[in-house]
Design a protein around this motif. Structure first.
Motif, PDB file in Angstrom:
ATOM      1  N   SER A   1       2.267   3.761  11.843  1.00 30.71           N
ATOM      2  CA  SER A   1       1.209   4.783  11.867  1.00 30.71           C
ATOM      3  C   SER A   1      -0.121   4.039  11.973  1.00 30.71           C
ATOM      4  O   SER A   1      -0.217   2.872  11.563  1.00 30.71           O
ATOM      5  CB  SER A   1       1.235   5.635  10.601  1.00 30.71           C
ATOM      6  N   PRO A   2      -1.140   4.723  12.499  1.00 28.72           N
ATOM      7  CA  PRO A   2      -2.464   4.075  12.560  1.00 28.72           C
ATOM      8  C   PRO A   2      -2.915   3.638  11.175  1.00 28.72           C
ATOM      9  O   PRO A   2      -3.479   2.549  11.017  1.00 28.72           O
ATOM     10  CB  PRO A   2      -3.367   5.184  13.110  1.00 28.72           C
ATOM     11  N   GLU A   3      -2.632   4.462  10.164  1.00 28.19           N
ATOM     12  CA  GLU A   3      -3.093   4.147   8.796  1.00 28.19           C
ATOM     13  C   GLU A   3      -2.422   2.892   8.277  1.00 28.19           C
ATOM     14  O   GLU A   3      -3.032   2.080   7.585  1.00 28.19           O
ATOM     15  CB  GLU A   3      -2.797   5.324   7.841  1.00 28.19           C
ATOM     16  N   LEU A   4      -1.133   2.733   8.593  1.00 27.17           N
ATOM     17  CA  LEU A   4      -0.407   1.545   8.121  1.00 27.17           C
ATOM     18  C   LEU A   4      -1.044   0.277   8.699  1.00 27.17           C
ATOM     19  O   LEU A   4      -1.262  -0.702   7.983  1.00 27.17           O
ATOM     20  CB  LEU A   4       1.066   1.658   8.521  1.00 27.17           C
ATOM     21  N   PHE A   5      -1.408   0.330   9.979  1.00 21.09           N
ATOM     22  CA  PHE A   5      -2.006  -0.876  10.577  1.00 21.09           C
ATOM     23  C   PHE A   5      -3.447  -1.084  10.103  1.00 21.09           C
ATOM     24  O   PHE A   5      -3.914  -2.217  10.024  1.00 21.09           O
ATOM     25  CB  PHE A   5      -1.877  -0.840  12.112  1.00 21.09           C
ATOM     26  N   ARG A   6      -4.138   0.016   9.741  1.00 22.12           N
ATOM     27  CA  ARG A   6      -5.476  -0.164   9.161  1.00 22.12           C
ATOM     28  C   ARG A   6      -5.354  -0.829   7.794  1.00 22.12           C
ATOM     29  O   ARG A   6      -6.130  -1.730   7.455  1.00 22.12           O
ATOM     30  CB  ARG A   6      -6.195   1.178   9.045  1.00 22.12           C
TER      31      ARG A   6
ATOM     32  N   ASP B   1       0.859  -1.182   0.000  1.00 20.27           N
ATOM     33  CA  ASP B   1       0.000   0.000   0.000  1.00 20.27           C
ATOM     34  C   ASP B   1       0.895   1.232   0.000  1.00 20.27           C
ATOM     35  O   ASP B   1       1.477   1.594   1.022  1.00 20.27           O
ATOM     36  CB  ASP B   1      -0.915  -0.006   1.234  1.00 20.27           C
ATOM     37  N   GLU B   2       0.979   1.845  -1.168  1.00 21.30           N
ATOM     38  CA  GLU B   2       1.904   2.979  -1.327  1.00 21.30           C
ATOM     39  C   GLU B   2       1.553   4.133  -0.407  1.00 21.30           C
ATOM     40  O   GLU B   2       2.427   4.792   0.142  1.00 21.30           O
ATOM     41  CB  GLU B   2       1.860   3.448  -2.780  1.00 21.30           C
TER      42      GLU B   2
END
Ligand SMILES: NC(=O)C1=CN([C@@H]2O[C@H](COP(=O)(O)OP(=O)(O)OC[C@H]3O[C@@H](n4cnc5c(N)ncnc54)[C@H](O)[C@@H]3O)[C@@H](O)[C@H]2O)C=CC1
Ligand SMILES: O=C(O)CCC(=O)C(=O)O
Length: 368
Positions: free
Chosen positions: A90-95, A18-19
């Protein structure tokens, strides 16, 4: 090497990219013969994708054996995220990671491992239910490193019983590599129980914390460098960091009587089990010793019960003693004895599954 040759023992390997969030992860499912794959997610700054792939393949295979040894109805899987856990989270990376796990549709459940914490997976949990080991307030069973550390302590007691005919861990010295979620808890327990420690970690904060603890208790502790830990004159070496640390370079340095730790895949190659045996060092197969976390998260997927988890974790003590005596009887290494036991159990369970079962009927054929 041909990729399919490399993954020939595995059922499925998924590359996740996920870029937008920088997520680069690999999910490996080794076997679902005993049930859906279950295994933690490691975050590490791998030097290459090949290194990450090799790690996740080895770790997921280990989980198949660990599930069989611990007698849980799950299969072997594992995930790795390529990145530095101190900088790249980051929260986004784990989402994004959670979305990839969800895309596997229940064939893979995951949680913490080296470099990841329960809090990371609270973000992933927003995208998938296939997450284990988050805090109770988020509906999980809590930090799985607690039962893992308990399992290591039962493993140390069983090893002490085999070597010195006592479960008492006091009055002996232990060399601990890695003072993270598991290593710190084991170190703390040993200090509280009258042991002397040699410790190492690449994280100064982790060292300061245990040195402070030892000071408060007036206990013996010596901090040594990453490479010096192997040659310390301790009774037992406790690896709680990376795998592959029992190898051609380190075995000649070891002065201990046994190796008992939580790190996954401690033997770099199978032959290193023989080298330890030749040197008279008792090796506690890693996946038996470190199954406490797995036992807790597997239990979470049914109906969590702390007493049951402790009871199953305690069984590590007897499993290990059985493996030690089986290996001695058969003249094989302890790892060979453990592997044989697990392979037989998987065969037996799979044979049993071939009988007719109401659950195996297609949903449309079941009369409501
Ligand atoms: N957390 C769990 O419940 C379980 C963990 N394990 C295994 O146990 C090991 C430790 O896991 P955790 O404590 O959860 O990880 P963690 O990430 O909390 O701790 C690992 C520690 O090792 C240190 N470290 C890394 N490289 C090192 C090196 N070369 N020399 C010395 N220290 C080094 C790190 O700085 C960190 O403090 C890993 O191999 C993991 O796969 C296995 C089963 C369950
Ligand atoms: O501790 C966990 O969350 C799952 C078990 C696992 O990954 C392991 O035992 O290595």
């Amino acid at each position: 090497m041909d990729m399919f040759e490399q993954i020939r023992e595995h059922e499925q390997v998924v590359f996740c990219n996920d870029e937008a969030t920088g997520l680069k992860a690999i999910i490996a499912i080794h076997s679902t013969r005993l049930g859906p794959a279950l295994g933690g997610c490691r975050m590490y700054p791998y030097k290459s994708v090949d290194d990450a792939l090799e790690d996740v393949l080895r770790l997921s295979k280990g989980m198949t054996y660990k599930c069989a040894a611990a007698d849980v109805d799950f299969g072997g899987g594992k995930a790795v995220i390529i990145g530095d856990p101190t900088k790249d989270k980051s929260p986004e990376l784990f989402r994004a990671f959670g979305q990839f796990v969800e895309s596997i549709q229940g064939r893979f459940y995951t949680g913490t491992d080296m470099g990841t914490d329960p809090e990371d997976f609270v973000h992933a949990l927003k995208e998938t239910n296939c997450i284990v080991g988050v805090d109770e307030v988020y509906g999980g069973s809590g930090d799985s490193s607690v039962p893992t550390a308990q399992g290591v302590i039962f493993g140390l007691q069983a090893t002490s019983k085999a070597l010195w005919d006592t479960d008492d861990l006091s009055g002996k010295s232990y060399a601990i590599q890695g003072l993270g979620k598991v290593g710190y808890k084991v170190a703390e327990y040993l200090l509280e129980n009258g042991a002397d420690l040699y410790v190492t970690d690449i994280n100064q904060k982790a060292i300061d914390q245990i040195v402070q603890k030892a000071k408060e208790m007036g206990a013996g502790i010596k901090v040594v460098g990453s490479e010096e830990i192997y040659s310390q004159p301790a009774d037992i070496f406790i690896p709680c960091a990376m795998g592959g640390i029992i190898n051609d370079d380190t075995i000649p340095q070891l002065q201990v009587k046994a190796v008992v730790g939580s790190a996954n895949n401690q033997l770099k190659e199978e032959r290193h089990g023989h080298s330890l045996q030749e040197k008279g060092i008792l090796y506690a197969p890693d996946y038996i010793v470190n199954a406490g976390g797995l036992i807790q998260v597997a239990d979470e997927l049914y109906s969590p019960n702390k007493e049951r988890v402790l009871k199953k974790t305690k069984a590590i003590y007897n499993s290990l003693l059985n493996v030690y005596s089986h290996a001695e009887r058969e003249g094989i290494t302890t790892m060979e004895a453990a592997n044989k036991f697990c392979e037989n159990r998987i065969e037996a369970r799979t044979r049993r599954n071939s009988f007719f079962s109401h659950m195996k009927r297609p949903k449309w054929a079941v009369r409501m």
